[in-house]
Design an enzyme around this catalytic site. Structure first.
Site, PDB file in Angstrom:
ATOM      1  N   GLU A  91     -10.200  -3.922  -8.728  1.00 61.42           N
ATOM      2  CA  GLU A  91     -10.780  -3.301  -7.538  1.00 61.42           C
ATOM      3  C   GLU A  91     -11.162  -1.876  -7.909  1.00 61.42           C
ATOM      4  OE1 GLU A  91      -7.865  -2.834  -4.414  1.00 61.42           O
ATOM      5  OE2 GLU A  91      -6.280  -2.415  -5.846  1.00 61.42           O
ATOM      6  N   LYS A 125       0.870  -1.189   0.000  1.00 59.43           N
ATOM      7  CA  LYS A 125       0.000   0.000   0.000  1.00 59.43           C
ATOM      8  C   LYS A 125       0.902   1.233   0.000  1.00 59.43           C
ATOM      9  CE  LYS A 125      -4.184   1.487   2.468  1.00 59.43           C
ATOM     10  NZ  LYS A 125      -4.840   2.076   1.329  1.00 59.43           N
TER      11      LYS A 125
END
Ligand code: PMP
Length: 284
Positions: free
Chosen positions: A182, A149
């Site tokens: 996503e 991330k």
């Protein structure tokens, strides 16, 4: 507001980092978004494990142990007296020079911001939101594993702009092979024939902590669930669709690229999982 930077608290106005920090110069760093429910930090250990895995993957050696960071996050929540809120935890490569080399950055920095959470309006959870497919693709495994991330979210930012330009709040991103990946800040699920389906983290998506929680709740509810490759066709022909994320929790989707999902309202399993999620986070 008190912002924690490398062991000290600063007011919002005084909370600053160097313009030579490689987090700013190169997006060289990591972040986590974490929720506070009823004064308790939701799944802090999982968030910190993801942070440490990301740090390992980008060869960033955090100057604190997981327990020390957990204590700093807890202290930040306490000092800011937040019962409901959002925590942004960031690790940057630290101060270096203008060159890209991380070896000139002797010490990574850690930052903790505790703030209010800006929520989607409640009626959207009853109606579902429309989403569109963005032309900006999620970075593929051939370039970078986005299970890290990282502080570099530019392609997601571009997809968010596409969502806005289409009058939507979210956009679905495909991976470099054209499979559904996503959304810009949320994972995606569909329901087909009573089974819950979501793309695999190894298909180049962030392994969301809300996504994992939904899989656990589905097991508890006796709902069959599996991670599998999905195409846009699967989205268009789904019975139900919803997004998951720390901020959004479980957000039903009413249409994808103008195709109504089911009857265009949150489906039965979506509603069941939303209720189960709500109960679960309140339980702590
Ligand atoms: N995908 C992306 C790209 C994200 O940035 C996030 C977090 N905002 C998510 C999915 C959801 O992850 P989590 O449930 O851990 O918040």
């Amino acid at each position: 507001m008190k912002v924690w930077i490398d062991g000290h608290f600063y007011s919002k106005e005084e909370a600053k980092i160097s313009v030579f920090d490689h987090g700013l110069l190169y997006g060289d760093g990591l972040f986590e978004g974490i929720r506070i429910y009823g004064g308790k930090i939701f799944r802090l250990k999982e968030h910190l494990e993801r942070l440490f895995d990301g740090a390992k993957a980008i060869a960033l050696s955090l100057p604190y142990s997981l327990e020390e960071i957990a204590a700093a996050v807890e202290e930040s929540r306490r000092v800011n007296e937040k019962q409901e809120g959002y925590i942004r935890l960031m690790a940057t490569r630290g101060v270096g020079d203008l060159g890209i080399s991380p070896y000139l950055c002797p010490r990574p920095s850690l930052l903790i911001i505790v703030d209010d959470i800006s929520l989607y309006p409640a009626e959207l959870y009853q109606q579902g939101i429309p989403i569109v497919t963005a032309s900006s693709r999620r970075i593929g495994l051939d370039a970078f594993d986005v299970r890290v991330k990282s502080l570099n979210y530019l392609n997601n930012v571009l997809a968010k702009i596409e969502a806005r330009q289409a009058g939507c709040l979210e956009a679905v991103m495909l991976n470099s092979a054209g499979y559904v990946c996503e959304c810009t800040g949320d994972n995606i699920f569909i329901v087909k024939g009573g089974t819950l389906l979501s793309p695999n983290p190894s298909d180049s998506l962030l392994d969301g902590i809300t996504r994992r929680t939904v899989f656990e709740l589905a097991a508890g509810e006796g709902i069959e669930a599996k991670a599998t490759a999905l195409t846009r066709y699967d989205l268009y022909t789904a019975d139900e669709c919803f997004l998951t994320g720390t901020g959004a929790q479980i957000m039903p989707v009413k249409s994808v690229d103008g195709r109504l999902i089911g009857v265009g309202k949150p489906g039965v399993l979506s509603l069941r999982l939303m209720a189960a999620f709500d109960a679960f986070v309140r339980k702590g």
